[in-house]
Design a protein around this motif. Structure first.
Motif, PDB file in Angstrom:
ATOM      1  N   ASP A  66       1.848  -4.684  59.336  1.00  0.00           N
ATOM      2  CA  ASP A  66       2.768  -4.611  58.202  1.00  0.00           C
ATOM      3  C   ASP A  66       2.965  -5.976  57.553  1.00  0.00           C
ATOM      4  N   ALA A  67       2.744  -7.015  58.348  1.00  0.00           N
ATOM      5  CA  ALA A  67       3.017  -8.375  57.884  1.00  0.00           C
ATOM      6  C   ALA A  67       2.032  -9.343  58.511  1.00  0.00           C
ATOM      7  N   ILE A  68       1.996 -10.532  57.934  1.00  0.00           N
ATOM      8  CA  ILE A  68       1.203 -11.614  58.501  1.00  0.00           C
ATOM      9  C   ILE A  68       2.109 -12.835  58.586  1.00  0.00           C
ATOM     10  N   LYS A  69       1.926 -13.628  59.643  1.00  0.00           N
ATOM     11  CA  LYS A  69       2.714 -14.844  59.792  1.00  0.00           C
ATOM     12  C   LYS A  69       1.787 -16.039  59.751  1.00  0.00           C
ATOM     13  N   LEU A 104      -3.128 -18.124  48.974  1.00  0.00           N
ATOM     14  CA  LEU A 104      -3.249 -17.306  50.173  1.00  0.00           C
ATOM     15  C   LEU A 104      -2.064 -16.348  50.320  1.00  0.00           C
ATOM     16  N   ILE A 105      -0.876 -16.831  50.064  1.00  0.00           N
ATOM     17  CA  ILE A 105       0.299 -15.966  50.162  1.00  0.00           C
ATOM     18  C   ILE A 105       0.223 -14.849  49.133  1.00  0.00           C
ATOM     19  N   SER A 106      -0.191 -15.165  47.921  1.00  0.00           N
ATOM     20  CA  SER A 106      -0.375 -14.151  46.890  1.00  0.00           C
ATOM     21  C   SER A 106      -1.428 -13.127  47.315  1.00  0.00           C
ATOM     22  N   TYR A 107      -2.506 -13.610  47.891  1.00  0.00           N
ATOM     23  CA  TYR A 107      -3.587 -12.736  48.367  1.00  0.00           C
ATOM     24  C   TYR A 107      -3.067 -11.776  49.442  1.00  0.00           C
ATOM     25  N   ALA A 108      -2.264 -12.295  50.362  1.00  0.00           N
ATOM     26  CA  ALA A 108      -1.715 -11.458  51.429  1.00  0.00           C
ATOM     27  C   ALA A 108      -0.780 -10.394  50.859  1.00  0.00           C
ATOM     28  N   VAL A 109       0.067 -10.778  49.918  1.00  0.00           N
ATOM     29  CA  VAL A 109       0.987  -9.827  49.291  1.00  0.00           C
ATOM     30  C   VAL A 109       0.204  -8.773  48.515  1.00  0.00           C
ATOM     31  N   ASP A 110      -0.811  -9.205  47.774  1.00  0.00           N
ATOM     32  CA  ASP A 110      -1.656  -8.260  47.030  1.00  0.00           C
ATOM     33  C   ASP A 110      -2.405  -7.318  47.968  1.00  0.00           C
ATOM     34  N   SER A 111      -2.571  -7.742  49.221  1.00  0.00           N
ATOM     35  CA  SER A 111      -3.232  -6.904  50.231  1.00  0.00           C
ATOM     36  C   SER A 111      -2.252  -5.947  50.897  1.00  0.00           C
ATOM     37  N   GLY A 112      -0.998  -5.979  50.466  1.00  0.00           N
ATOM     38  CA  GLY A 112       0.004  -5.055  50.990  1.00  0.00           C
ATOM     39  C   GLY A 112       0.771  -5.560  52.197  1.00  0.00           C
TER      40      GLY A 112
END
Length: 128
Positions: A36-39, A72-80
């Motif tokens: 659900d998330a990445i840290k 990278l943060i934008s990429y992660a958010v765009d990845s859901g």
């Protein structure tokens, strides 16, 4: 923010990216629907050690620049994915407070008694 069943699976990237945004993006992509998330651990070498420290160069090699973190943060958010960040000082906090896509901050155990940092993180308004 968190899953309604009370369970949030967080993928820990740590420093597996070895300072390379392309590697970090491959790892984010590989997560798919498994989390659900990445840290991320966001730091500068100067936040971790003095230049004379034997591991300073290694820490420097693991750093990513401000624009790389934004991308990278934008990429992660765009990845859901929700994005959690483990910060190590005010330099990393100052970058991240400008990014709206941070779901939560984590205080590293080495900073558990760093009251100025904890206070400043709490003033951002995101969960800790």
């Amino acid at each position: 923010m968190f899953e309604k069943d009370g369970v949030t699976i967080i993928a820990e990237l740590a420093n597996a990216h070895e300072g390379e945004i392309s590697t970090a993006k491959k790892i984010v992509k590989s997560i798919g629907d498994d989390a659900d998330a990445i840290k991320f651990q966001v730091f500068t070498a100067d936040e971790l050690a003095m230049p004379s420290h034997p591991k300073y160069e290694s820490f420097s090699n693991l750093e990513m620049g401000d624009e790389e973190w934004r991308e990278l943060i934008s990429y992660a958010v765009d990845s859901g994915l929700m994005v959690f960040v483990d910060i190590f000082g005010h330099q990393s906090l100052n970058l991240l407070r400008e990014i709206d896509d941070i779901s939560a901050f984590k205080i590293h155990n080495s900073d558990i008694s760093n009251k100025p940092l904890i206070r400043d993180v709490s003033n951002v308004g995101s969960p800790i």
